[in-house]
Design a protein around this motif. Structure first.
Motif, PDB file in Angstrom:
ATOM      1  N   PHE A   1       0.694  -1.324   0.037  1.00  0.00           N
ATOM      2  CA  PHE A   1       0.117  -0.070   0.017  1.00  0.00           C
ATOM      3  C   PHE A   1       0.800   1.206  -0.027  1.00  0.00           C
ATOM      4  O   PHE A   1       0.160   2.517  -0.165  1.00  0.00           O
ATOM      5  CB  PHE A   1      -1.090   0.008   1.295  1.00  0.00           C
ATOM      6  N   ALA A   2       2.158   1.192   0.112  1.00  0.00           N
ATOM      7  CA  ALA A   2       3.088   2.239   0.524  1.00  0.00           C
ATOM      8  C   ALA A   2       2.953   3.301  -1.028  1.00  0.00           C
ATOM      9  O   ALA A   2       2.821   2.747  -1.998  1.00  0.00           O
ATOM     10  CB  ALA A   2       4.571   1.822   0.301  1.00  0.00           C
ATOM     11  N   PRO A   3       2.715   4.541  -0.804  1.00  0.00           N
ATOM     12  CA  PRO A   3       2.985   5.452   0.611  1.00  0.00           C
ATOM     13  C   PRO A   3       1.557   5.550   1.178  1.00  0.00           C
ATOM     14  O   PRO A   3       1.798   6.233   2.293  1.00  0.00           O
ATOM     15  CB  PRO A   3       3.679   6.688   0.271  1.00  0.00           C
ATOM     16  N   TYR A   4       0.595   4.647   1.077  1.00  0.00           N
ATOM     17  CA  TYR A   4      -0.857   4.922   1.694  1.00  0.00           C
ATOM     18  C   TYR A   4      -0.776   3.952   2.879  1.00  0.00           C
ATOM     19  O   TYR A   4      -1.699   3.079   2.990  1.00  0.00           O
ATOM     20  CB  TYR A   4      -1.797   4.773   0.703  1.00  0.00           C
ATOM     21  N   VAL A   5       0.082   4.072   3.964  1.00  0.00           N
ATOM     22  CA  VAL A   5       0.098   3.235   5.055  1.00  0.00           C
ATOM     23  C   VAL A   5      -0.092   3.905   6.330  1.00  0.00           C
ATOM     24  O   VAL A   5       0.078   3.493   7.392  1.00  0.00           O
ATOM     25  CB  VAL A   5       1.732   2.614   5.191  1.00  0.00           C
TER      26      VAL A   5
ATOM     27  N   LYS B   1      -4.969   6.085   3.675  1.00  0.00           N
ATOM     28  CA  LYS B   1      -4.334   7.291   3.638  1.00  0.00           C
ATOM     29  C   LYS B   1      -2.813   7.550   3.763  1.00  0.00           C
ATOM     30  O   LYS B   1      -2.199   6.680   4.356  1.00  0.00           O
ATOM     31  CB  LYS B   1      -5.040   7.943   5.254  1.00  0.00           C
ATOM     32  N   ARG B   2      -2.505   8.808   3.267  1.00  0.00           N
ATOM     33  CA  ARG B   2      -1.126   9.042   3.126  1.00  0.00           C
ATOM     34  C   ARG B   2      -1.024  10.503   3.895  1.00  0.00           C
ATOM     35  O   ARG B   2      -1.714  11.500   3.410  1.00  0.00           O
ATOM     36  CB  ARG B   2      -0.416   9.188   1.695  1.00  0.00           C
ATOM     37  N   VAL B   3       0.031  10.732   4.530  1.00  0.00           N
ATOM     38  CA  VAL B   3       0.249  12.085   5.093  1.00  0.00           C
ATOM     39  C   VAL B   3       1.349  12.658   4.419  1.00  0.00           C
ATOM     40  O   VAL B   3       2.477  11.973   4.285  1.00  0.00           O
ATOM     41  CB  VAL B   3       0.514  12.008   6.709  1.00  0.00           C
TER      42      VAL B   3
END
Length: 74
Positions: free
Chosen positions: A28-32, A50-52
Motif C-alpha cells: 500500500f506504500a505510500p498509503y500506510v 491514507k497518506r500524510v
C-alpha cells in the motif's frame, strides 16, 4: 482498523466484539498512515487508505484548508 463483529443486531439488542486488527500491507506504500473504511462493492471489498504529506507543499495544503474552514465557519 479493527473488525467489529455483531453476533446480535436486532431493534431491541446489539452485541459487539472486537475482531482482528487490519494493518496496511507494505504494497500500500505510500498509503500506510491508516485504513479508514471497508465497503462492499459487489464482489469486491474497498479499503480507504491514507497518506500524510509532511513536505512543505503538504503544510501549505493544510494551511489553506484551515483558512478556508475558518472563513466558512466549518
Amino acid at each position: 482498523m479493527r473488525l467489529l463483529h455483531m453476533p446480535v443486531l436486532t431493534p431491541e439488542r446489539i452485541e459487539t466484539r472486537l475482531g482482528a486488527r487490519i494493518a496496511a500491507p507494505p504494497a500500500f506504500a505510500p498509503y500506510v498512515e491508516g485504513l479508514h473504511t471497508l465497503a462492499a462493492c459487489g464482489p469486491f471489498t474497498l479499503i480507504d487508505a491514507k497518506r500524510v504529506d509532511r513536505s512543505g507543499r503538504g503544510w501549505l495544503i493544510d494551511l489553506a484548508r484551515m483558512i478556508r474552514g475558518a472563513a466558512t465557519g466549518a
